[in-house]
Scaffold this motif. Sequence first.
Motif, mmCIF file in Angstrom:
data_model
loop_
_atom_site.group_PDB
_atom_site.id
_atom_site.type_symbol
_atom_site.label_atom_id
_atom_site.label_comp_id
_atom_site.label_asym_id
_atom_site.label_seq_id
_atom_site.Cartn_x
_atom_site.Cartn_y
_atom_site.Cartn_z
ATOM 1 N N PHE A 13 0.684 -1.218 -0.029
ATOM 2 C CA PHE A 13 -0.111 -0.066 0.117
ATOM 3 C C PHE A 13 0.913 1.403 0.028
ATOM 4 O O PHE A 13 0.528 2.297 -0.561
ATOM 5 C CB PHE A 13 -1.058 -0.089 1.186
ATOM 6 C CG PHE A 13 -2.003 -1.132 1.183
ATOM 7 C CD1 PHE A 13 -2.771 -1.425 -0.071
ATOM 8 C CD2 PHE A 13 -2.227 -1.893 2.171
ATOM 9 C CE1 PHE A 13 -3.623 -2.207 -0.063
ATOM 10 C CE2 PHE A 13 -3.156 -2.827 2.262
ATOM 11 C CZ PHE A 13 -3.751 -3.060 1.020
ATOM 12 N N PHE A 14 2.194 1.010 0.574
ATOM 13 C CA PHE A 14 2.833 2.394 0.706
ATOM 14 C C PHE A 14 3.595 2.721 -0.859
ATOM 15 O O PHE A 14 3.557 3.955 -1.212
ATOM 16 C CB PHE A 14 4.249 2.027 1.516
ATOM 17 C CG PHE A 14 5.136 3.330 1.569
ATOM 18 C CD1 PHE A 14 4.875 4.167 2.638
ATOM 19 C CD2 PHE A 14 6.040 3.472 0.694
ATOM 20 C CE1 PHE A 14 5.710 5.233 2.608
ATOM 21 C CE2 PHE A 14 6.974 4.454 0.685
ATOM 22 C CZ PHE A 14 6.849 5.442 1.872
ATOM 23 N N SER A 15 3.403 1.603 -1.565
ATOM 24 C CA SER A 15 3.815 1.975 -3.024
ATOM 25 C C SER A 15 3.079 2.448 -3.908
ATOM 26 O O SER A 15 3.009 3.084 -4.837
ATOM 27 C CB SER A 15 4.395 0.511 -3.390
ATOM 28 O OG SER A 15 3.454 -0.455 -3.730
ATOM 29 N N VAL A 16 1.639 2.093 -3.603
ATOM 30 C CA VAL A 16 0.531 2.546 -4.518
ATOM 31 C C VAL A 16 -0.127 3.617 -3.904
ATOM 32 O O VAL A 16 -0.857 4.558 -4.897
ATOM 33 C CB VAL A 16 -0.587 1.409 -4.655
ATOM 34 C CG1 VAL A 16 0.257 0.205 -5.386
ATOM 35 C CG2 VAL A 16 -1.241 1.042 -3.405
ATOM 36 N N VAL A 17 -0.242 3.930 -2.464
ATOM 37 C CA VAL A 17 -0.989 5.340 -2.191
ATOM 38 C C VAL A 17 -0.234 5.982 -1.059
ATOM 39 O O VAL A 17 -0.687 6.379 -0.072
ATOM 40 C CB VAL A 17 -2.313 4.928 -2.009
ATOM 41 C CG1 VAL A 17 -2.404 3.927 -0.446
ATOM 42 C CG2 VAL A 17 -3.239 5.974 -1.809
ATOM 43 N N GLY A 18 1.077 5.780 -0.966
ATOM 44 C CA GLY A 18 1.918 6.361 0.299
ATOM 45 C C GLY A 18 2.411 7.702 -0.335
ATOM 46 O O GLY A 18 1.868 8.254 -1.488
ATOM 47 N N PRO A 19 3.235 8.491 0.698
ATOM 48 C CA PRO A 19 3.481 9.765 0.619
ATOM 49 C C PRO A 19 4.203 10.293 -0.704
ATOM 50 O O PRO A 19 3.693 11.561 -1.247
ATOM 51 C CB PRO A 19 4.171 10.049 1.894
ATOM 52 C CG PRO A 19 4.125 9.147 2.855
ATOM 53 C CD PRO A 19 3.587 7.877 2.006
ATOM 54 N N PRO A 20 5.155 9.650 -1.096
ATOM 55 C CA PRO A 20 5.487 10.014 -2.474
ATOM 56 C C PRO A 20 4.452 10.211 -3.586
ATOM 57 O O PRO A 20 4.657 11.126 -4.485
ATOM 58 C CB PRO A 20 6.354 8.759 -3.009
ATOM 59 C CG PRO A 20 6.590 8.084 -1.854
ATOM 60 C CD PRO A 20 5.669 8.295 -0.948
ATOM 61 N N LYS A 21 3.455 9.670 -3.797
ATOM 62 C CA LYS A 21 2.468 10.017 -4.764
ATOM 63 C C LYS A 21 1.372 10.902 -4.254
ATOM 64 O O LYS A 21 0.937 11.902 -4.910
ATOM 65 C CB LYS A 21 1.615 8.619 -4.943
ATOM 66 C CG LYS A 21 2.621 7.777 -5.967
ATOM 67 C CD LYS A 21 1.996 6.351 -5.978
ATOM 68 C CE LYS A 21 2.995 5.365 -6.758
ATOM 69 N NZ LYS A 21 2.275 4.011 -7.192
ATOM 70 N N VAL A 22 0.962 10.716 -2.914
ATOM 71 C CA VAL A 22 -0.001 11.509 -2.306
ATOM 72 C C VAL A 22 0.433 13.138 -1.975
ATOM 73 O O VAL A 22 -0.471 13.980 -2.301
ATOM 74 C CB VAL A 22 -0.561 11.035 -0.933
ATOM 75 C CG1 VAL A 22 -1.338 12.101 -0.088
ATOM 76 C CG2 VAL A 22 -1.423 9.735 -1.066
ATOM 77 N N LEU A 23 1.480 13.249 -1.726
ATOM 78 C CA LEU A 23 2.046 14.561 -1.491
ATOM 79 C C LEU A 23 2.223 15.357 -2.669
ATOM 80 O O LEU A 23 1.761 16.577 -2.843
ATOM 81 C CB LEU A 23 3.549 14.740 -0.956
ATOM 82 C CG LEU A 23 3.592 14.197 0.519
ATOM 83 C CD1 LEU A 23 5.218 14.092 0.787
ATOM 84 C CD2 LEU A 23 2.997 15.107 1.471
ATOM 85 N N LEU A 154 0.029 7.561 7.824
ATOM 86 C CA LEU A 154 1.220 8.293 7.267
ATOM 87 C C LEU A 154 1.226 9.177 6.283
ATOM 88 O O LEU A 154 1.849 10.379 6.450
ATOM 89 C CB LEU A 154 2.234 7.104 6.683
ATOM 90 C CG LEU A 154 3.722 7.519 6.398
ATOM 91 C CD1 LEU A 154 4.442 7.935 7.669
ATOM 92 C CD2 LEU A 154 4.291 6.441 5.996
ATOM 93 N N ASP A 155 0.210 9.094 5.620
ATOM 94 C CA ASP A 155 -0.135 10.122 4.526
ATOM 95 C C ASP A 155 -0.500 11.637 5.148
ATOM 96 O O ASP A 155 0.129 12.763 4.940
ATOM 97 C CB ASP A 155 -1.058 9.798 3.522
ATOM 98 C CG ASP A 155 -0.589 8.607 2.605
ATOM 99 O OD1 ASP A 155 0.606 8.595 2.388
ATOM 100 O OD2 ASP A 155 -1.444 8.107 1.769
ATOM 101 N N VAL A 156 -1.246 11.374 6.131
ATOM 102 C CA VAL A 156 -1.918 12.623 6.802
ATOM 103 C C VAL A 156 -0.744 13.324 7.571
ATOM 104 O O VAL A 156 -0.653 14.600 7.520
ATOM 105 C CB VAL A 156 -3.184 12.167 7.852
ATOM 106 C CG1 VAL A 156 -3.506 13.349 8.411
ATOM 107 C CG2 VAL A 156 -4.228 11.709 6.890
ATOM 108 N N ILE A 157 0.032 12.603 8.385
ATOM 109 C CA ILE A 157 1.133 13.163 9.034
ATOM 110 C C ILE A 157 1.966 14.074 8.019
ATOM 111 O O ILE A 157 2.626 15.131 8.392
ATOM 112 C CB ILE A 157 2.031 11.929 9.981
ATOM 113 C CG1 ILE A 157 1.130 11.414 10.996
ATOM 114 C CG2 ILE A 157 3.278 12.827 10.547
ATOM 115 C CD1 ILE A 157 1.704 10.341 11.638
ATOM 116 N N CYS A 158 2.401 13.272 6.822
ATOM 117 C CA CYS A 158 3.475 14.137 6.145
ATOM 118 C C CYS A 158 2.851 15.084 5.577
ATOM 119 O O CYS A 158 3.250 16.345 5.524
ATOM 120 C CB CYS A 158 3.602 13.240 4.741
ATOM 121 S SG CYS A 158 4.695 11.710 5.214
#
Length: 209
Positions: A13-23, A154-158
């Motif tokens: 899930f980090f690879s498909v919807v993690g901070p690198p893409k969400v940010l 983690l996305d929210v925190i970032c």
Amino acid sequence: MNAFTFSAAFITFFSVVGPPKVLLAFGGLAQVHPDRQLRTIALIASGAAVLVGLVTGITAPWLLDVFHISTPALQLAGGVIFFIYAVGLVLGLHLGSTTTHQDTPDLASGVRELLMPYVVSPLAMTAVLIEAAARDSFSWRSTVVGAYVSVIALDVICVLLLARILRRTHHATIELLGRLLGLLLAAVGVDLVLDGLADLGVPGLYTRY
């Protein structure tokens, strides 16, 4: 939860919807939304993403049975939709987006901008359904959902920590990164389609695993 399986699901899930893409998605919103409003959008969108992931993950086997969907078909559909979205990024066409550059952006418009890339990401939902339906066990589905929710947290925190930096990032930089990411995501979409075709037994294809 089994630590190994949780870690494997988390990495997926980090690879498909993690901070690198969400940010990057939030970076576009940060150009037109004030910091406080951006944080509110992040919380609302993330809450919606958690709700969608929770319902999808827990009910995955029944959803696939009710709609008579096979795993290969799900891979093909998710890959095609994601490929189309990624091509839009490469070409600078924000599909489904009509409010990013309006003069008075509001919360509703901000959340709407995040529907495709974040709240109901085709690739993330495909991963949730496939992973959750991989084993006929409620504990496993709980593990999958737990890993997905952890990535969203983690996305929210970032986003909350980097909101001001995102706002100060030049629009041209975000556009450039968006097109580069679109190219990479298009390849991911193609890869997912190929996996689906391979699972269907199309000659000459093979899976990556």
